[in-house]
Scaffold this active site. Structure first.
Site, PDB file in Angstrom:
ATOM      1  N   ASN A  11      49.636  44.882  80.056  1.00 34.13           N
ATOM      2  CA  ASN A  11      48.980  44.906  78.743  1.00 34.13           C
ATOM      3  C   ASN A  11      48.214  46.220  78.556  1.00 34.13           C
ATOM      4  O   ASN A  11      47.167  46.438  79.154  1.00 34.13           O
ATOM      5  CB  ASN A  11      48.050  43.687  78.693  1.00 34.13           C
ATOM      6  CG  ASN A  11      47.286  43.575  77.398  1.00 34.13           C
ATOM      7  OD1 ASN A  11      47.074  44.575  76.706  1.00 34.13           O
ATOM      8  ND2 ASN A  11      46.869  42.375  77.070  1.00 34.13           N
ATOM      9  N   ASP A  73      42.201  38.033  85.525  1.00 32.56           N
ATOM     10  CA  ASP A  73      42.784  36.783  85.056  1.00 32.56           C
ATOM     11  C   ASP A  73      41.724  36.104  84.208  1.00 32.56           C
ATOM     12  O   ASP A  73      40.541  36.147  84.545  1.00 32.56           O
ATOM     13  CB  ASP A  73      43.186  35.889  86.229  1.00 32.56           C
ATOM     14  CG  ASP A  73      44.070  34.756  85.753  1.00 32.56           C
ATOM     15  OD1 ASP A  73      45.163  35.028  85.224  1.00 32.56           O
ATOM     16  OD2 ASP A  73      43.671  33.576  85.876  1.00 32.56           O
ATOM     17  N   SER A  74      42.144  35.529  83.095  1.00 32.34           N
ATOM     18  CA  SER A  74      41.145  34.996  82.180  1.00 32.34           C
ATOM     19  C   SER A  74      41.630  33.739  81.501  1.00 32.34           C
ATOM     20  O   SER A  74      42.812  33.369  81.597  1.00 32.34           O
ATOM     21  CB  SER A  74      40.797  36.058  81.134  1.00 32.34           C
ATOM     22  OG  SER A  74      41.969  36.526  80.508  1.00 32.34           O
ATOM     23  N   PHE A 156      43.131  38.596  69.789  1.00 29.17           N
ATOM     24  CA  PHE A 156      44.404  37.944  70.119  1.00 29.17           C
ATOM     25  C   PHE A 156      44.103  36.531  70.610  1.00 29.17           C
ATOM     26  O   PHE A 156      42.948  36.117  70.687  1.00 29.17           O
ATOM     27  CB  PHE A 156      45.131  38.750  71.209  1.00 29.17           C
ATOM     28  CG  PHE A 156      44.435  38.715  72.551  1.00 29.17           C
ATOM     29  CD1 PHE A 156      43.340  39.518  72.794  1.00 29.17           C
ATOM     30  CD2 PHE A 156      44.870  37.864  73.565  1.00 29.17           C
ATOM     31  CE1 PHE A 156      42.673  39.483  74.014  1.00 29.17           C
ATOM     32  CE2 PHE A 156      44.211  37.823  74.794  1.00 29.17           C
ATOM     33  CZ  PHE A 156      43.118  38.629  75.018  1.00 29.17           C
ATOM     34  N   GLY A 157      45.148  35.813  70.943  1.00 28.09           N
ATOM     35  CA  GLY A 157      45.001  34.504  71.600  1.00 28.09           C
ATOM     36  C   GLY A 157      44.082  33.550  70.858  1.00 28.09           C
ATOM     37  O   GLY A 157      44.243  33.284  69.669  1.00 28.09           O
ATOM     38  N   ASP A 159      40.985  33.948  70.065  1.00 28.87           N
ATOM     39  CA  ASP A 159      39.855  34.587  69.373  1.00 28.87           C
ATOM     40  C   ASP A 159      39.518  33.961  68.009  1.00 28.87           C
ATOM     41  O   ASP A 159      38.338  33.784  67.693  1.00 28.87           O
ATOM     42  CB  ASP A 159      40.106  36.093  69.193  1.00 28.87           C
ATOM     43  CG  ASP A 159      39.788  36.890  70.454  1.00 28.87           C
ATOM     44  OD1 ASP A 159      38.864  36.499  71.187  1.00 28.87           O
ATOM     45  OD2 ASP A 159      40.470  37.896  70.701  1.00 28.87           O
ATOM     46  N   HIS A 184      33.847  38.492  77.990  1.00 24.49           N
ATOM     47  CA  HIS A 184      34.022  38.112  79.394  1.00 24.49           C
ATOM     48  C   HIS A 184      34.642  39.271  80.182  1.00 24.49           C
ATOM     49  O   HIS A 184      34.183  39.620  81.256  1.00 24.49           O
ATOM     50  CB  HIS A 184      34.883  36.862  79.460  1.00 24.49           C
ATOM     51  CG  HIS A 184      36.145  36.907  78.622  1.00 24.49           C
ATOM     52  ND1 HIS A 184      36.163  37.402  77.337  1.00 24.49           N
ATOM     53  CD2 HIS A 184      37.428  36.570  78.902  1.00 24.49           C
ATOM     54  CE1 HIS A 184      37.390  37.335  76.863  1.00 24.49           C
ATOM     55  NE2 HIS A 184      38.178  36.842  77.798  1.00 24.49           N
ATOM     56  N   ARG A 185      35.661  39.922  79.619  1.00 26.46           N
ATOM     57  CA  ARG A 185      36.347  41.007  80.330  1.00 26.46           C
ATOM     58  C   ARG A 185      35.443  42.238  80.433  1.00 26.46           C
ATOM     59  O   ARG A 185      35.351  42.855  81.482  1.00 26.46           O
ATOM     60  CB  ARG A 185      37.668  41.344  79.632  1.00 26.46           C
ATOM     61  CG  ARG A 185      38.634  42.129  80.505  1.00 26.46           C
ATOM     62  CD  ARG A 185      40.022  42.200  79.919  1.00 26.46           C
ATOM     63  NE  ARG A 185      40.627  40.880  79.782  1.00 26.46           N
ATOM     64  CZ  ARG A 185      40.735  40.207  78.641  1.00 26.46           C
ATOM     65  NH1 ARG A 185      40.329  40.744  77.507  1.00 26.46           N
ATOM     66  NH2 ARG A 185      41.255  38.997  78.620  1.00 26.46           N
TER      67      ARG A 185
HETATM   68  P1  IMP Z   1      45.581  36.615  81.090  1.00 25.66           P
HETATM   69  O1  IMP Z   1      44.350  36.697  81.916  1.00 25.66           O
HETATM   70  O2  IMP Z   1      45.968  37.925  80.501  1.00 25.66           O
HETATM   71  O3  IMP Z   1      46.687  35.905  81.768  1.00 25.66           O
HETATM   72  O4  IMP Z   1      45.174  35.769  79.811  1.00 25.66           O
HETATM   73  C1  IMP Z   1      45.071  34.389  79.836  1.00 25.66           C
HETATM   74  C2  IMP Z   1      45.045  33.804  78.468  1.00 25.66           C
HETATM   75  O5  IMP Z   1      43.697  33.460  78.161  1.00 25.66           O
HETATM   76  C3  IMP Z   1      45.486  34.673  77.329  1.00 25.66           C
HETATM   77  O6  IMP Z   1      46.858  34.635  77.158  1.00 25.66           O
HETATM   78  C4  IMP Z   1      44.766  34.019  76.166  1.00 25.66           C
HETATM   79  O7  IMP Z   1      45.420  32.848  75.784  1.00 25.66           O
HETATM   80  C5  IMP Z   1      43.455  33.606  76.790  1.00 25.66           C
HETATM   81  N1  IMP Z   1      42.443  34.658  76.626  1.00 25.66           N
HETATM   82  C6  IMP Z   1      41.909  35.416  77.603  1.00 25.66           C
HETATM   83  N2  IMP Z   1      41.022  36.297  77.106  1.00 25.66           N
HETATM   84  C7  IMP Z   1      41.021  36.104  75.773  1.00 25.66           C
HETATM   85  C8  IMP Z   1      40.323  36.746  74.697  1.00 25.66           C
HETATM   86  O8  IMP Z   1      39.540  37.682  74.854  1.00 25.66           O
HETATM   87  N3  IMP Z   1      40.603  36.270  73.480  1.00 25.66           N
HETATM   88  C9  IMP Z   1      41.468  35.281  73.234  1.00 25.66           C
HETATM   89  N4  IMP Z   1      42.153  34.661  74.177  1.00 25.66           N
HETATM   90  C10 IMP Z   1      41.932  35.065  75.458  1.00 25.66           C
END
Ligand code: IMP
Length: 205
Positions: A11, A73-74, A156-157, A159, A184-185
Site C-alpha cells: 500500500n 497490521d490494523s 478508506f475502509g 473511516d 492509530h497508525r
Molecule cells: P491492514 O492492516 O492493512 O491489513 O488493514 C486491516 C483493515 O482494517 C483494513 O482493510 C480496513 O478494513 C481496516 N482499517 C485499518 N485502518 C483503517 C483506517 O484508518 N480506516 C479505515 N479502516 C481501517
C-alpha cells in the site's frame, strides 16, 4: 551503507505516511516493491502484533539484514459486537466485498443501540526487525464511536462510520495529513520512532 527502512506493505499510501513521519530521521523509506521483494504472506496470527511481526520477519528474511524492516497490521474493534471485526477487519464479509456494504452491515447490527454503547477503536500494531536481529512491536489506538450513517469522502475502509466525538467528524471527513496526526497508525509510528531513538538508530533532536 544501511540507513534504509523497508516498510512491508503493498500500500503506497502507508509508505507515504511513514515517509511523512520519519522524514526528519535521515533514513530512506522504501516499500517492498522499491527493493524488489514480492511475497504472498499468510497473515494467520491471532493478534495485530503477531500479524505485523509475521510480515516484517518474512521480508527481513528476503533481504540481507542491513536494513530496518517494518510492517503494520490494523483493524476496527466495535465493543457492542464483541470487538468484531478486529484482526479480521479486511476479511469481514469477504475481502472483495465493498466497504459500503460492510459499513452498512455494521450500522445495521447496531440498530437501536444508544450512543454510549457504540464505542469502537481503530488499532494498529507496527513491528520492526532491526539489523542486530531484535524484534519489537508497538501499538497505537484511536477511540471513537460507530455513527448512524456513512459520512465523508476521504480515507478508506471503515473511516466513513468511525466518528471521533472530540472532533465531531468521522475520520473520512478529515484530510489525510490531519488524520495522520491522531490516527492509530500515526500514533504507532510515533511510538516506533521513539523506540528507535532510544536505541540510537535515530538522532535525538
Ligand atoms: P491492514 O492492516 O492493512 O491489513 O488493514 C486491516 C483493515 O482494517 C483494513 O482493510 C480496513 O478494513 C481496516 N482499517 C485499518 N485502518 C483503517 C483506517 O484508518 N480506516 C479505515 N479502516 C481501517
Amino acid at each position: 551503507m544501511g540507513k534504509r527502512i523497508i516498510f512491508a506493505t503493498g500500500n503506497e499510501g502507508k509508505v507515504r505516511e511513514v515517509r511523512m513521519i520519519l522524514e526528519d530521521t535521515g533514513w530512506e523509506i522504501l516499500s517492498m516493491k522499491d527493493v524488489g521483494v514480492s511475497l504472498d504472506i499468510v497473515e494467520d496470527g491471532k493478534t495485530y502484533e503477531e500479524n505485523a511481526l509475521i510480515k516484517a520477519k518474512a521480508v527481513a528474511e528476503a533481504l540481507d539484514g542491513e536494513d530496518i524492516v517494518m510492517a503494520d497490521d490494523s483493524g476496527l474493534e466495535v465493543d457492542y459486537l464483541n470487538k468484531e471485526p478486529g484482526v479480521y477487519s479486511a476479511r469481514y464479509m469477504g475481502e472483495d466485498t465493498p466497504y459500503s456494504i460492510k459499513n452498512h452491515n455494521i450500522i445495521q447490527r447496531l440498530e437501536g443501540v444508544p450512543d454510549e454503547l457504540r464505542t469502537a477503536r481503530f488499532v494498529c500494531a507496527i513491528a520492526a526487525v532491526l539489523p542486530d536481529g531484535e524484534q519489537l512491536t508497538v501499538r497505537g489506538v484511536i477511540e471513537g464511536r460507530i455513527g448512524y450513517e456513512e459520512k465523508g469522502e476521504h480515507g478508506f475502509g471503515y473511516d466513513p462510520i468511525f466518528y471521533v466525538p472530540e472532533l465531531g467528524v468521522t475520520t473520512a471527513e478529515l484530510l489525510e495529513k490531519d488524520k495522520n496526526l491522531i490516527s492509530h497508525r500515526g500514533r504507532a509510528l510515533m511510538l516506533m520512532k521513539e523506540e528507535l531513538k532510544n536505541r540510537a538508530y535515530f538522532g535525538r533532536q
